[in-house]
Design an enzyme around this catalytic site. Sequence first.
Site, PDB file in Angstrom:
ATOM      1  CD  GLU A 293      -3.075  -0.979   2.202  1.00  0.00           C
ATOM      2  OE1 GLU A 293      -3.054   0.008   2.952  1.00  0.00           O
ATOM      3  OE2 GLU A 293      -3.967  -1.831   2.237  1.00  0.00           O
TER       4      GLU A 293
ATOM      5  CD  GLU B  79      -3.282  -5.893   4.340  1.00  0.00           C
ATOM      6  OE1 GLU B  79      -4.103  -5.081   4.819  1.00  0.00           O
ATOM      7  OE2 GLU B  79      -2.063  -5.669   4.249  1.00  0.00           O
TER       8      GLU B  79
END
Length: 442
Positions: A163, A346
Site C-alpha cells: 500500500e 488483505e
Amino acid sequence: MGFDKDFIFGLATSAGQIEGGAKDGGRGESIWDVFAAKPGKIHNGTTPAVACDSYHRFDRDLQNLKFTGVDSYRMSISWSRVMPDGKGQLNQTGVDYYKRCFDALLEAGIKPNVTLYHWDLPQALEDKNGWVNRDTIKYFAEYADKMFSVFGDTVPLWSTVNEPIAAYVGYALGGFAPGRTNEKEGNQARHNILVAHGAAVDAFRASGAAGDIGIVIDIWKRHALRDTEEDRAIMTDQDERNWKFYTDPVLGGSYSDYILSHLASEGTLMDIYDGDLELMHRPIDFYGLNVYNRVPVTADKKTEADFSQGGNFLNNKTEYYPKAIYDAIRLVNELYKLDIPIYITENGTYSIGPEPRGKDKTIQDDDRIKYVSGFLYWLEKAIDEGYDVRGYYLWSLMDNFEWTAGYNYRFGVFETDFDTLECKPKKSALWYRDFIKKVKEK
Ligand code: BGC
C-alpha cells in the site's frame, strides 16, 4: 467450479504491527517507533514496542497458523531489524530471526508470502529526508537485493511494497509516520516509493531468485451516490488520487492526464526523472490486491444522511458491501488488461474495543464471519467468471497494533491478550478453518 484445491488460503500480518522486540537483537528504530512516541498520535498513547511480541513468540503464531490449516502466511520483514541504519551491513541476529520463521513455516507446509516494506522505514533514513529523498530508492534496492541473496531460494512469494498510499498519508497528510504535512513532498514520497518498487523488481530478476514478485496496492473504489455530474466528479477525483495514482503507473505504464494536470495546476507535481515510468512498470508476476470496502461519495448532505440510515452496516458502522472485491477484480482487469494473476493480499474487518464472548469465553465475532463469508462469496463469483485469482489472505492472524488506532481496533481471528501475550482462537478462526477444510476436501 469455485475455489479449487490449489487455491491459496492464508492469513496476514506485518512486522511493525506484531513483532515488538523493538530494541532487541540489534534492531534499529523505525519511523513508527518515533511517531508513536509523540503525544496524541496513537490511540491511548500506545506504541508498537511490544505489540504481539512475535519476535519472541513466533512459535505461538506458527501453532495458530497450523490450527487454521492455511496454505500460506503473509508477513513482512522489518527493514530496521535486518539493517538497523537502513543501509550498509546486515544485522545477522535479525536475519536469523526471519530464517527461523521461514524455515519453520516451510517445514509446516505453509508458504511464506513476504513483504519487504510494510510502512516501517528505518528512522535513520527518515533522518536523511526519508521517502522524499531519491537516495532512499537506492537504499531500498540494496536492502531488497540483500534479502533476495539470503532468502531467494527459500521464499516463494515476495511483495516489494504494501500500500504505497501510506507514504502519502505519512508525508502529505500527517496521519501516519513520519507525520509530515507537505503536499508536494507527499507526492514525491509516493512517486519515489513506486520507483523503489521497480528497482527492487530489477534486483529480484538480477538475483535469479526462484519465486514470484509483485506489489500490493489497495483499492477503495468510490461510488457516486447520485447519478449527477457533481457526484461523478467527486468520484473521479478521489479514484484518481487514492488508488489510480498507484495502479496507473505500475499496471498501466503511466500516470493519468488527470493526475498530471491537476497536480501541476495545484503546484504539487513531483519530479519525475527519465526512466522512472519504465521502472515503475517493470513486469511483475502477480498483483496483490488489498480490498476492504467501497467508499460511497456525494456532495449532497441529504443523500448522505439517507444512505447512512438506509445502508447495510456492520456493528463497527462500516458498510457491509462484500461485492467490493468482485468490483475491484473486474475493474483492474478492465482498466489494465491484466495478464498476471491476482492475490487478495488483505481483506478483513475489525471491532472497536472488545468483542462479545460466549459462555465458553470464546469471542463470538459473528460480524467478522458475515463479512469474510460475503467477500469469499463474491471472490468465488469472480473466479467462476474466469478472473485469475490465486489466493486470499484474511487480515489478520491476530489482534495487533492497528497503527494510529493502537490496540483499540481488533482485526484478528485470534484474540490477543496484551497482558499475557496469549492468542486464542475466536469463533471466526474455527469458521475459517472449517471453510478451508471443506474446499480442500472437495
Ligand atoms: C494495511 C494493514 C492494516 C489494515 C487494516 C491495510 O491498509 O496494510 O497494515 O492493519 O489495512 O486497517
